[in-house]
Structure formats: structure tokens, C-alpha cells
Design a protein around this motif. Structure first.
Motif, short mmCIF file in Angstrom:
data_model
loop_
_atom_site.label_atom_id
_atom_site.label_comp_id
_atom_site.label_asym_id
_atom_site.label_seq_id
_atom_site.Cartn_x
_atom_site.Cartn_y
_atom_site.Cartn_z
N ALA A 151 -4.46 4.66 0.06
CA ALA A 151 -3.09 5.14 -0.09
C ALA A 151 -2.22 4.07 -0.73
O ALA A 151 -1.40 4.37 -1.62
CB ALA A 151 -2.53 5.56 1.26
N ILE A 152 -2.39 2.83 -0.30
CA ILE A 152 -1.60 1.73 -0.86
C ILE A 152 -1.90 1.57 -2.34
O ILE A 152 -0.99 1.46 -3.17
CB ILE A 152 -1.90 0.42 -0.09
N ASP A 153 -3.20 1.57 -2.71
CA ASP A 153 -3.58 1.44 -4.12
C ASP A 153 -3.08 2.60 -4.96
O ASP A 153 -2.85 2.45 -6.17
CB ASP A 153 -5.11 1.35 -4.24
N SER A 154 -2.92 3.76 -4.32
CA SER A 154 -2.48 4.95 -5.05
C SER A 154 -0.96 5.03 -5.21
O SER A 154 -0.46 5.87 -5.95
CB SER A 154 -2.98 6.22 -4.34
N GLY A 155 -0.24 4.17 -4.50
CA GLY A 155 1.21 4.15 -4.65
C GLY A 155 2.00 4.58 -3.43
O GLY A 155 3.23 4.68 -3.49
N VAL A 156 1.30 4.84 -2.31
CA VAL A 156 2.01 5.16 -1.06
C VAL A 156 1.71 4.02 -0.08
O VAL A 156 0.71 4.05 0.64
CB VAL A 156 1.58 6.51 -0.47
N ASP A 157 2.59 3.04 -0.06
CA ASP A 157 2.37 1.85 0.77
C ASP A 157 2.90 2.11 2.17
O ASP A 157 4.01 1.72 2.54
CB ASP A 157 3.07 0.65 0.13
N PHE A 158 2.07 2.78 2.98
CA PHE A 158 2.49 3.18 4.32
C PHE A 158 2.97 2.01 5.18
O PHE A 158 4.00 2.12 5.85
CB PHE A 158 1.37 3.94 5.02
N PRO A 159 2.24 0.88 5.22
CA PRO A 159 2.73 -0.22 6.07
C PRO A 159 4.11 -0.73 5.65
O PRO A 159 4.98 -0.95 6.50
CB PRO A 159 1.65 -1.29 5.90
N ALA A 160 4.31 -0.93 4.34
CA ALA A 160 5.59 -1.43 3.86
C ALA A 160 6.71 -0.43 4.13
O ALA A 160 7.82 -0.80 4.53
CB ALA A 160 5.51 -1.75 2.37
N LEU A 161 6.42 0.86 3.93
CA LEU A 161 7.41 1.90 4.21
C LEU A 161 7.77 1.94 5.69
O LEU A 161 8.94 2.05 6.07
CB LEU A 161 6.87 3.26 3.76
#
Length: 390
Positions: free
Chosen positions: A293-303
């Protein structure tokens, strides 16, 4: 001003993804911890400090005392556990751990989704499709002669807390009375704990990943598993990002809105031959293939952390479709298991060629990253020690 985060369960792949995600942000300071002398995320250059803790599974009281001491001696703006055991243990002791800040809903809310019996009741009320289910408080209520096979025996809790330890339960697919009798003898926790018998749904798995902030949805993501370990179904070793299925998103929103969810969640479904989705379970923590998800553009931890830090809802746009992620050593294990199966020579040869196929555009390695080689070295060293029996 530095924002300090403690990431627990550092041997998990999801903990590594969290550490790498947050560690790249200049004003975040990441500390990692686990019960081993070193750990996967602890070897990352993005972990500024690694702490060794007691085991939350084997020694929960010692672990809680360690958490209390650690929080008293160090300031952490946020604590992020990534396993079910650690997150539930901390949540159920929130009154004791007055200094802890967790990015989760309350324990009672979490258990509305994590307890599969509660989940089925909620899903039925909200119009979310589930397999037909029968609830039992314990095995004494079971009448074996009334069961039609195949059937799925599903404990209501994945992890059962006994007060001084945790029991890990297992979902079983039963094909006969003999299977049932074997499971009842082997899984002794069924004698005292609730479970369900569920209709078996043939088909394939699918899931949707989400982030909520105090009842408001922030982000959704989906992937498909291309290879798993074991090959017939298990953890993902090769996956790719796909568009969010509207039906799955609708079901996820019904469930998460229904409890005014806060934090991350992974909702798992089974899709039958007609395309109908059936709810399987909800995982109320970060998931194994989080890095995709992070590599795809949805950075869940940062969000997640930014929402906790600022109490503002960040905007999330579209993400890259077709992005692939490979867990190399997990994929190698999957290949080894497949080679031992009854597959034909041609099938095994094709599987070898698939494994050896170069990673062309659109595929990244989950652990092996040129800008952060420590975790890959740690994982390989541990893998070789286990392989050699040392």
C-alpha cells in the motif's frame, strides 16, 4: 519539534513497513521493540533505538510491567503495536497504562469486530453477507449428528487470553465426523470457549484495507494475492495493488461506520463463483503486506500518525494500480513447499520459471531495499540459522 513513536512487535513485516514509513519523516523519531535480542525492524536504519522486552504472549504481566517502566523513563507521543496479542493486551489494560497513547478504538469497540461471533451478528444486522453460521458457547453444546459436511469450524477469538498467557486458535475445514472428532480432541480450548460452525464457501479470498479517524473514513486500498505460503492458501508472498471493489467497500463502510471505527482495519471476504462476497473476518491492526500500500501511494502509517498528531483529516488521492510486492524468502519457501506437492513435472517447472522470472517494472522487494539493507541481512542470517538447525 520531534514526534516520538514506539513501534512494538518489531519482528513483524508490518512493523518494518511502519518503521520505514515514519522514519523517513525528518521530525519523527522511531524506537522499535520486541522480545528478541534483535529484530527485523530494529535493524532498519530508520530505527533510532531498539529495546528488548518480555514476551507479551508468554509473559503478559512482565510485559505490562516493562511497558509501564519504559513509558515512565521515556516520552513517546504514540505507541504502535502491530500484532493482535500486543494491541489487545495494551487496550484491555489502558486504565493501568495511563501514560500510553494508542491509535486505536477502545477495547470494547475493537472486540465488536475482532470477536467473530459479535462480527457475524453485526453483519447480519447491517446487511453484510456472511456464511450461514451456528454459534456454540463450547463443545458441550455440539450435536455431531446434526452437522452437514463440509463445514468450517471457526473459534470466535483468534487469540484467547487466559489471564497469564495466550492461546492461539485455528480455523478448520471439516469434511467428516472423523475430522470433527480429531479436532475436538486436538483443540482442547473448544471445550471451554465459544466457536461457530459456518457454511463452507468455495471460491477465492479478497480484502479491503482501511483507515478511519474517529468514525470518518480516510483511505481504502485493495490488493490481490498472486502467490502465497503455503501455496494452497496462506500469507501473501507476491501481491499486487488493484482497484477497490465497490461491493467490498460498501460492506466495509457499513461495518466500520456501524462501530464508529478509529484506526486501521483489514476486512477479509470470500468470493464465490457467482461473484458474491461473504464476510470472513476483520483484523483490527496493520497487515503483513502493508508495504505494498505504501509503495502504491497510500502510506497508511504516515496518514495514521499525522491524523493522531494534528487531529486533522489528510487528503488521500488515487493510488497506483498494478504495483507488485514480493517477499523473497517467503516466496522461496512457497516454491519449496510446491516442489514437495503432487503437482506434475510441467506444473513444477512452470512454478520454478515463475519464481526465477526477473522482477521487471512494477515489482519491488518487501524486505530487500538498497537504502535500508539491515533488515534483509538480519532476515537472511536468521533464515540460514533455521535452515541449518542452529
Amino acid at each position: 519539534m520531534t514526534f516520538s513513536v514506539l513501534v512494538l512487535d518489531a519482528n513483524q513485516r508490518s512493523a518494518l513497513a511502519v518503521t520505514r514509513s515514519l522514519g523517513r519523516i525528518s521530525h519523527y523519531r522511531i524506537t522499535t521493540a520486541d522480545s528478541t535480542p534483535s529484530a527485523l525492524a530494529g535493524c532498519s536504519r530508520f530505527s533510532s533505538l531498539y529495546l528488548t522486552s518480555p514476551s507479551p504472549e508468554k509473559s503478559p504481566e512482565e510485559y505490562l510491567a516493562w511497558i509501564e517502566k519504559t513509558l515512565a523513563e521515556n516520552h513517546f507521543d504514540l505507541v504502535i503495536p502491530v500484532t493482535e496479542i500486543t494491541s489487545q493486551l495494551l487496550l484491555m489494560n489502558k486504565n493501568r497504562l495511563t501514560a500510553i497513547k494508542l491509535p486505536f478504538a477502545t477495547y470494547e469497540t475493537v472486540m465488536q469486530l475482532a470477536d467473530k461471533g459479535n462480527l457475524v451478528n453485526s453483519a447480519n444486522r447491517l446487511g453484510v453477507m456472511c456464511p450461514q453460521s451456528r454459534h456454540f458457547e463450547n463443545a458441550k453444546e455440539l450435536d455431531p449428528q446434526s452437522i452437514q459436511f463440509p463445514i468450517v469450524l471457526k473459534p470466535c477469538l483468534s487469540k484467547i487470553f487466559t489471564g497469564n498467557a495466550w492461546i492461539t486458535t485455528t480455523v478448520r475445514v471439516l469434511h467428516s465426523l472423523n475430522d470433527l472428532q480429531t479436532v475436538l480432541e486436538r483443540d482442547t480450548y473448544l471445550q471451554e470457549n465459544p466457536f461457530m460452525l459456518q457454511e463452507f464457501i468455495p471460491g477465492h479470498g479478497a480484502g479491503i484495507f482501511s483507515l478511519y479517524h474517529h468514525g470518518k473514513p480516510l483511505a481504502f486500498f485493495a490488493h490481490e494475492r498472486l502467490r502465497e505460503k503455503p501455496p494452497q492458501g496462506g500469507v501473501s508472498v507476491l501481491s499486487q495493488s488493484v482497484a477497490v471493489d465497490p461491493q467490498l467497500k460498501d460492506y466495509a463502510i457499513r461495518l466500520l461506520d456501524g462501530v464508529k471505527w478509529h484506526g486501521v482495519a483489514m476486512i477479509e471476504f470470500r468470493i464465490n463463483a457467482d461473484g458474491q462476497a461473504y464476510l470472513m473476518e476483520v483484523n483490527t491492526r496493520f497487515w503483513g503486506s502493508l508495504q505494498l500500500a505504501i509503495d502504491s501511494g497510500v502510506d497508511f502509517p504516515a496518514l495514521l500518525v499525522e491524523a493522531e498528531r494534528t487531529q486533522q483529516v489528510p487528503s488521500v488521492g488515487d493510488y497506483k494500480l498494478g504495483q507488485k510486492l514480493r517477499w523473497l524468502l517467503g516466496d522461496f519457501d512457497s516454491l519449496y513447499i510446491y516442489m514437495k506437492s503432487n503437482a506434475s513435472f510441467i506444473q513444477k517447472l512452470n512454478r520454478i520459471l515463475q519464481f526465477l522470472k526477473p522482477n521487471v517494472s512494477g515489482c519491488r522487494s518487501e524486505i530487500n531495499r538498497w537504502n535500508d539493507l539491515g533488515p534483509a541481512k538480519y532476515e537472511l542470517r536468521l533464515y540460514l540459522k533455521q535452515l541449518l538447525g542452529r
